[in-house]
Enzyme design. Structure first.
Site, short mmCIF file in Angstrom:
data_model
loop_
_atom_site.label_atom_id
_atom_site.label_comp_id
_atom_site.label_asym_id
_atom_site.label_seq_id
_atom_site.Cartn_x
_atom_site.Cartn_y
_atom_site.Cartn_z
N ARG A 31 0.82 -1.21 0.00
CA ARG A 31 0.00 0.00 0.00
C ARG A 31 0.85 1.26 0.00
NH1 ARG A 31 -4.30 1.19 4.86
NH2 ARG A 31 -2.42 0.81 6.08
N ALA A 93 -7.21 5.35 2.06
CA ALA A 93 -6.70 4.03 1.70
C ALA A 93 -7.31 3.06 2.70
CB ALA A 93 -5.17 4.00 1.75
N SER A 94 -8.14 2.18 2.23
CA SER A 94 -8.90 1.30 3.13
C SER A 94 -7.98 0.35 3.89
CB SER A 94 -9.92 0.49 2.33
OG SER A 94 -10.87 1.33 1.72
N ALA A 95 -8.50 -0.20 4.98
CA ALA A 95 -7.75 -1.16 5.77
C ALA A 95 -7.44 -2.39 4.93
CB ALA A 95 -8.55 -1.56 7.01
N PRO A 96 -6.20 -2.86 4.90
CA PRO A 96 -5.85 -4.04 4.08
C PRO A 96 -6.72 -5.27 4.31
CG PRO A 96 -3.86 -2.92 4.77
CD PRO A 96 -5.00 -2.23 5.48
#
Length: 381
Positions: A31, A93-96
């Protein structure tokens, strides 16, 4: 690739969020390659937001980039400046773990064409492009500056053939339809016809779907019917996404609802239900269920005061009905006030009773069908 990122990918595989097909793609595209120098780390457990600046502390920046936490990358539709917290988070940026689970539920196969709604940093589009080929991925982003930054990040990763469109994702992108899969990375409570019309029969649409009741949503994987006129599937995981900009959840103004007249005419009653078992649990499926069964209603939780916590329910229709429950966990009963054509707390109690009679079904038993008549919720036996 850092050891922290590799270790997280391994944990996601062990947890079942990241499948074997996605593991090498995930490991090969950290990311960090898609993040700005300044972002804000959202600690989900506490709700706190912390500014992280690469120029000031590169080690801390990398640590946050490779963490499991969601990261805010823009506030207030780009109008916010400086390291402080803005009013409304508008890109992230969304949580992985959430990204991995949604890609798992998308069930892509080699050669399939995918439309993504909500480009954000471009990381999710890059993962899809690495797996399927950049020419097979189209992503739509409403914000001009966000779209430009994502396009640049994709080019730096050698994935410039991804089609990045600046536009309204609610309309899909008919120019490259039909798609085999559609993935939505923003929360919605109204499902547009354009999405299932632009997806092939038998195709899958993965979307975080919720109601105006609370911010709690759930991902749902919908399969488009063979006649192309509807889509249906079961809920998967509880999530909280930034809303599609046109569908942001507005907090009602107290003065618009609670007038002198309505306060005087409000009916008083009592309830034995507690805040914890109804709408108090942020990551409890009861919130989603109640929102599905009590439409056009939003909840506002006040801060505790004098041993009680006021919780307001406001109709978002034109009738301006409202209810207020003064929850007292130290007593058997809590006081309820209701005003307007709707008795909103009565609706909540009825919905909760139905859910309890059904055996408190969780997400795996709850499903959604969308068609021209709207959305329909059902329970698997």
């Amino acid at each position: 690739m850092s050891g922290q990122w590799r270790g997280m990918a391994a944990r996601l595989v062990a947890d079942g969020a990241l499948t074997a097909e996605w593991e090498p793609v995930f490991e090969g595209l950290p990311r960090a390659g898609f993040l700005p120098d300044l972002f804000w780390q959202h600690h989900v457990a506490t709700g706190e937001v912390e500014a992280v600046d690469r120029m000031r502390d590169p080690r801390r920046w990398r640590e946050a980039a490779d963490s499991v936490h969601p990261l805010v990358t823009q506030w207030d539709d780009g109008e916010h400046e400086g390291p402080g917290r803005g009013r409304v988070a508008s890109s992230s940026a969304s949580a992985p773990p959430v990204v991995a689970a949604m890609l798992r539920d998308l069930t892509v196969r080699s050669g399939q064409r995918v439309l993504e709604i909500g480009t954000g940093t471009g990381w999710n589009a890059a993962l899809l492009a690495s797996r399927l080929g950049a020419e097979n991925v189209t992503t739509v982003e409403v914000d001009t500056s966000v779209a430009a930054a994502a396009r640049g990040a994709l080019e730096r990763q050698g994935l410039g053939a991804v089609t990045v469109v600046c536009g309204d994702g609610f309309q899909g992108y008919p120019a490259r339809a039909p798609y085999d899969r559609i993935i939505v990375t923003c929360g919605v409570h109204t499902f547009p016809r354009a999405w299932w019309e632009q997806c092939r029969p038998g195709g899958v649409i993965v979307v975080p779907w919720g109601t105006r009741f609370t911010p709690t949503e759930a991902t749902v994987a919908l399969t488009v019917a063979e006649d192309g006129r509807s889509a249906s599937g079961t809920f998967k995981d509880l999530v909280q996404f930034m809303s599609l900009r046109a569908q942001r959840r507005a907090v009602p103004e107290y003065a618009d609802y609670v007038t002198t007249e309505s306060r005087d005419e409000a009916e008083r009653s009592a309830t034995t239900l507690t805040l914890a078992e109804t709408i108090g649990g942020e990551w409890d499926s009861s919130r989603l269920v109640l929102g599905l069964l009590v439409p056009d209603c939003t909840v506002v939780l006040d801060e505790p005061q004098e041993g009680q916590r006021p919780v307001w329910l406001c109709s978002v229709a034109d009738d301006r009905s409202w209810a207020c429950v003064l929850f007292r966990e130290d007593r058997q009963h809590s006081t309820v006030y209701q005003y307007g054509d709707r008795r909103l707390w009565d609706e909540v109690e009825a919905a909760y009773g139905w859910w309890r009679e059904q055996g408190r079904p969780g997400l795996g038993r709850l499903g959604l069908t969308v068609d021209d008549d709207g959305h329909h919720v059902w329970v698997e036996k």
